[in-house]
Design a protein around this motif. Structure first.
Motif, PDB file in Angstrom:
ATOM      1  N   HIS A 176    -115.894  17.824 -19.868  1.00 35.65           N
ATOM      2  CA  HIS A 176    -114.807  18.480 -21.248  1.00 35.65           C
ATOM      3  C   HIS A 176    -113.317  17.544 -20.888  1.00 35.65           C
ATOM      4  N   ILE A 177    -112.946  16.842 -20.134  1.00 33.29           N
ATOM      5  CA  ILE A 177    -111.982  15.942 -19.602  1.00 33.29           C
ATOM      6  C   ILE A 177    -111.804  14.499 -20.828  1.00 33.29           C
ATOM      7  N   GLU A 178    -110.624  14.343 -20.992  1.00 37.73           N
ATOM      8  CA  GLU A 178    -110.738  12.870 -21.426  1.00 37.73           C
ATOM      9  C   GLU A 178    -111.564  12.149 -20.243  1.00 37.73           C
ATOM     10  N   ALA A 179    -112.836  10.865 -20.651  1.00 33.51           N
ATOM     11  CA  ALA A 179    -113.044   9.953 -20.253  1.00 33.51           C
ATOM     12  C   ALA A 179    -114.662   9.810 -21.015  1.00 33.51           C
ATOM     13  N   ASP A 180    -114.129   8.240 -20.820  1.00 29.12           N
ATOM     14  CA  ASP A 180    -115.584   7.166 -21.570  1.00 29.12           C
ATOM     15  C   ASP A 180    -116.611   7.402 -20.649  1.00 29.12           C
ATOM     16  N   ALA A 181    -117.303   8.395 -21.986  1.00 28.57           N
ATOM     17  CA  ALA A 181    -118.966   7.857 -22.008  1.00 28.57           C
ATOM     18  C   ALA A 181    -119.738   7.343 -22.701  1.00 28.57           C
ATOM     19  N   CYS A 182    -120.762   6.978 -21.554  1.00 36.82           N
ATOM     20  CA  CYS A 182    -121.070   5.342 -22.031  1.00 36.82           C
ATOM     21  C   CYS A 182    -123.026   5.673 -21.696  1.00 36.82           C
ATOM     22  N   TYR A 183    -123.098   4.501 -22.221  1.00 37.43           N
ATOM     23  CA  TYR A 183    -124.785   4.617 -22.053  1.00 37.43           C
ATOM     24  C   TYR A 183    -125.596   6.127 -22.103  1.00 37.43           C
ATOM     25  N   PRO A 184    -125.613   6.823 -23.867  1.00 36.53           N
ATOM     26  CA  PRO A 184    -125.872   7.825 -23.348  1.00 36.53           C
ATOM     27  C   PRO A 184    -127.546   8.935 -23.675  1.00 36.53           C
ATOM     28  N   SER A 185    -128.083   9.436 -23.116  1.00 31.72           N
ATOM     29  CA  SER A 185    -129.304   9.386 -23.399  1.00 31.72           C
ATOM     30  C   SER A 185    -129.465  11.118 -23.929  1.00 31.72           C
ATOM     31  N   ARG A 186    -130.134  11.263 -24.781  1.00 34.67           N
ATOM     32  CA  ARG A 186    -129.683  12.767 -25.435  1.00 34.67           C
ATOM     33  C   ARG A 186    -128.530  13.115 -25.048  1.00 34.67           C
ATOM     34  N   ARG A 187    -127.557  11.807 -26.220  1.00 33.92           N
ATOM     35  CA  ARG A 187    -126.495  12.857 -26.061  1.00 33.92           C
ATOM     36  C   ARG A 187    -125.813  12.834 -25.007  1.00 33.92           C
ATOM     37  N   LEU A 188    -125.644  12.848 -23.410  1.00 38.26           N
ATOM     38  CA  LEU A 188    -125.845  13.200 -22.459  1.00 38.26           C
ATOM     39  C   LEU A 188    -125.691  11.661 -21.602  1.00 38.26           C
ATOM     40  N   ALA A 189    -124.577  11.451 -21.138  1.00 36.56           N
ATOM     41  CA  ALA A 189    -123.671   9.625 -20.012  1.00 36.56           C
ATOM     42  C   ALA A 189    -124.279   9.621 -19.002  1.00 36.56           C
ATOM     43  N   THR A 190    -124.890   8.522 -18.721  1.00 38.03           N
ATOM     44  CA  THR A 190    -125.016   8.005 -17.601  1.00 38.03           C
ATOM     45  C   THR A 190    -124.266   7.116 -16.774  1.00 38.03           C
ATOM     46  N   LEU A 191    -123.042   7.105 -17.834  1.00 40.55           N
ATOM     47  CA  LEU A 191    -122.073   6.598 -17.061  1.00 40.55           C
ATOM     48  C   LEU A 191    -120.960   6.817 -17.763  1.00 40.55           C
ATOM     49  N   LEU A 192    -119.771   7.583 -17.039  1.00 37.46           N
ATOM     50  CA  LEU A 192    -118.906   7.938 -17.375  1.00 37.46           C
ATOM     51  C   LEU A 192    -117.691   7.090 -16.296  1.00 37.46           C
ATOM     52  N   ARG A 193    -116.581   6.959 -17.104  1.00 39.24           N
ATOM     53  CA  ARG A 193    -115.251   6.408 -16.288  1.00 39.24           C
ATOM     54  C   ARG A 193    -113.749   7.261 -16.933  1.00 39.24           C
ATOM     55  N   VAL A 194    -113.572   8.041 -15.554  1.00 39.04           N
ATOM     56  CA  VAL A 194    -112.633   9.076 -15.426  1.00 39.04           C
ATOM     57  C   VAL A 194    -111.837   8.768 -15.393  1.00 39.04           C
ATOM     58  N   PRO A 195    -110.066   8.622 -16.427  1.00 39.47           N
ATOM     59  CA  PRO A 195    -109.102   8.080 -16.375  1.00 39.47           C
ATOM     60  C   PRO A 195    -108.697   8.729 -14.459  1.00 39.47           C
ATOM     61  N   ASP A 196    -107.260   8.382 -13.856  1.00 39.90           N
ATOM     62  CA  ASP A 196    -106.843   9.495 -13.028  1.00 39.90           C
ATOM     63  C   ASP A 196    -105.903   9.478 -12.745  1.00 39.90           C
ATOM     64  N   ALA A 197    -105.551  11.064 -14.066  1.00 43.39           N
ATOM     65  CA  ALA A 197    -104.373  11.689 -15.048  1.00 43.39           C
ATOM     66  C   ALA A 197    -103.249  12.145 -13.679  1.00 43.39           C
ATOM     67  N   SER A 198    -103.803  11.707 -11.920  1.00 41.62           N
ATOM     68  CA  SER A 198    -102.604  13.372 -10.960  1.00 41.62           C
ATOM     69  C   SER A 198    -101.192  12.440 -10.927  1.00 41.62           C
ATOM     70  N   ALA A 199    -100.937  11.346 -11.150  1.00 42.68           N
ATOM     71  CA  ALA A 199    -100.076  10.877 -11.253  1.00 42.68           C
ATOM     72  C   ALA A 199     -99.268   9.765 -11.933  1.00 42.68           C
ATOM     73  N   GLU A 200     -98.112   9.665 -12.819  1.00 45.05           N
ATOM     74  CA  GLU A 200     -98.020   9.242 -14.135  1.00 45.05           C
ATOM     75  C   GLU A 200     -97.980   7.187 -13.758  1.00 45.05           C
ATOM     76  N   GLY A 201     -98.306   6.403 -14.644  1.00 44.92           N
ATOM     77  CA  GLY A 201     -98.223   5.130 -14.180  1.00 44.92           C
ATOM     78  C   GLY A 201     -99.254   4.392 -13.223  1.00 44.92           C
ATOM     79  N   THR A 202    -100.068   5.150 -13.203  1.00 45.09           N
ATOM     80  CA  THR A 202    -101.585   4.733 -11.800  1.00 45.09           C
ATOM     81  C   THR A 202    -102.203   4.497 -13.398  1.00 45.09           C
ATOM     82  N   ARG A 203    -102.990   3.161 -12.691  1.00 45.15           N
ATOM     83  CA  ARG A 203    -104.187   2.976 -13.450  1.00 45.15           C
ATOM     84  C   ARG A 203    -105.486   3.167 -12.473  1.00 45.15           C
ATOM     85  N   GLY A 204    -105.674   4.408 -11.600  1.00 38.81           N
ATOM     86  CA  GLY A 204    -106.938   5.090 -11.084  1.00 38.81           C
ATOM     87  C   GLY A 204    -107.660   5.248 -12.317  1.00 38.81           C
ATOM     88  N   ASP A 205    -109.174   4.982 -11.780  1.00 33.42           N
ATOM     89  CA  ASP A 205    -109.894   5.950 -11.961  1.00 33.42           C
ATOM     90  C   ASP A 205    -111.061   6.096 -11.593  1.00 33.42           C
TER      91      ASP A 205
END
Length: 395
Positions: A176-205
């Protein structure tokens, strides 16, 4: 030559040959079971030697992707402990956790605290439900696996769009958080990329892979597997490949019991065996109940039954039981003749004093004495009991 001299004496204890004859079937089954277990272990260990290990050239290894990354200037370092993995985190590092489900809860919490805010990328390979919820709060794993192995991206993630279809089918995730949901199977993703929103200016994920197929040697050249693997693991200059090992000792307060180390399949299999054993016991128990007399199909002479039982006594060298049976039967028949209830026939104080004539001591020895020491004494006892009964019956 007397009859007594020809009677053999046989010990009641089973011999070594008898024990082997009775137990050789069970022993053979155990040997076959052990041999099968060893063979399966050898085969499985050979198939999975170096599984998902970037140093292994086996079909299940990942040396091919490490070599391709090296050609693009990305260094790969393998670590086997959580401390080394936590120390290697940073903005220029990708941390791949090959088997996150093997970590304890405390180790997963420590790993989560290390990668949060580090600015680097963390790749989790096929984490289960409890694991992904601890390492990446807000993401849950669905218990049902993907039907298909090869899936289309169906998302805006540049790495997935460039790679195209890939073998990502496996575990499926929702969030339910911001993420890139890819390669779905029956509407659920098998690959997720979740950005790290814990610190400003970081590009971690954090990248969650539902299957490891895009990383293994024998599947790397299928579809867009190689492209997707290189883009996910090659976004930083350094790749730290974390393979939990035996040297990765958990904290003393977080040690798991023996049953925690058993795979769930073994536990379910053992439960099924217990249920099968209980059902088999109930099935066999249906035959238990009160004895029901049945007419024999043929008439058997009483002498044959007596001879058969006598042979059993002789084979077991059970003179004590034979003598006890003879004396008990004689006392039972004598009691009504002398006016003693059958229930008191086996009590010397009721049977002997007032109703049987003769030497009380000799009668007590005859009817209640110790077992005979040999076969000749047993035959003599039978003769004396028969003579006593004949005398009592004589008018």
């Amino acid at each position: 030559m007397t009859t007594e001299a020809t009677i053999p004496t046989t010990s009641a204890s089973p011999t070594a040959r008898q024990i082997w004859t009775r137990g050789r079937g069970v022993a053979l089954a155990l040997v076959l079971l052990l041999a099968g277990a060893v063979a399966i272990a050898v085969v499985r260990s050979g198939d999975h030697n170096g599984a998902l290990d970037p140093r292994s050239a086996d079909p299940s290894g990942s040396r091919a992707v490490a070599e391709l990354l090296a050609d693009r200037g990305v260094s790969t370092r393998v670590v086997g402990t959580l401390d080394d993995a936590r120390a290697a985190t940073g903005p220029d590092t990708t941390l791949l956790v090959a088997a996150p489900d093997l970590l304890t809860e405390r180790q997963q919490t420590r790993l989560r605290s290390a990668v949060t805010g580090s600015g680097g990328r963390t790749v989790l390979v096929a984490p289960g439900g409890p694991t992904v919820e601890r390492l990446l709060p807000g993401v849950t794993a669905d218990p049902a696996l993907s039907f298909d192995s090869t899936l289309a991206p169906a998302c805006d993630l540049p790495a997935a769009r460039r790679a195209g279809t890939a073998d990502t089918g496996g575990l499926r995730y929702s969030t339910h958080i911001e993420a890139d949901a890819c390669y779905p199977s029956r509407r659920l993703a098998t690959l997720l990329r979740v950005p790290d929103a814990s610190a400003e200016g970081t590009r971690g994920d954090t990248v969650v892979l539902g299957a490891r197929d895009i990383l293994v040697n024998d599947r790397l050249d299928d579809h867009g597997n190689a492209s997707l693997a290189l883009q996910l693991l090659g976004s930083r200059d350094h790749l730290v490949w974390y393979l939990p090992s035996l040297s990765d000792v958990p904290d003393p307060d977080d040690e798991r019991s023996f049953f925690d180390l058993l795979p769930s399949g073994w536990l379910w299999g053992t439960l099924q065996l217990f249920i099968a054993a209980a059902l088999a016991a109930l099935w066999r128990a249906r035959r238990l109940g009160p004895l029901v007399p049945e007419r024999l199909p043929v008439a058997i002479r009483a002498s044959e039954t007596v001879e058969g039982r006598a042979r059993l006594y002789r084979k077991a060298n059970a003179r004590d039981r034979a003598a006890a049976a003879l004396r008990s039967a004689t006392r039972t028949r004598l009691a009504p003749l002398v006016g003693v209830p059958v229930s008191q026939a086996h009590t010397p104080e009721s049977l002997l004093p007032a109703h049987l004539h003769g030497d009380g001591q000799s009668l007590h020895t005859l009817l209640f004495g110790p077992p005979p020491g040999d076969d000749a004494a047993l035959i003599a006892l039978a003769d004396q009991l028969d003579a006593l009964e004949s005398e009592v019956r004589r008018p």
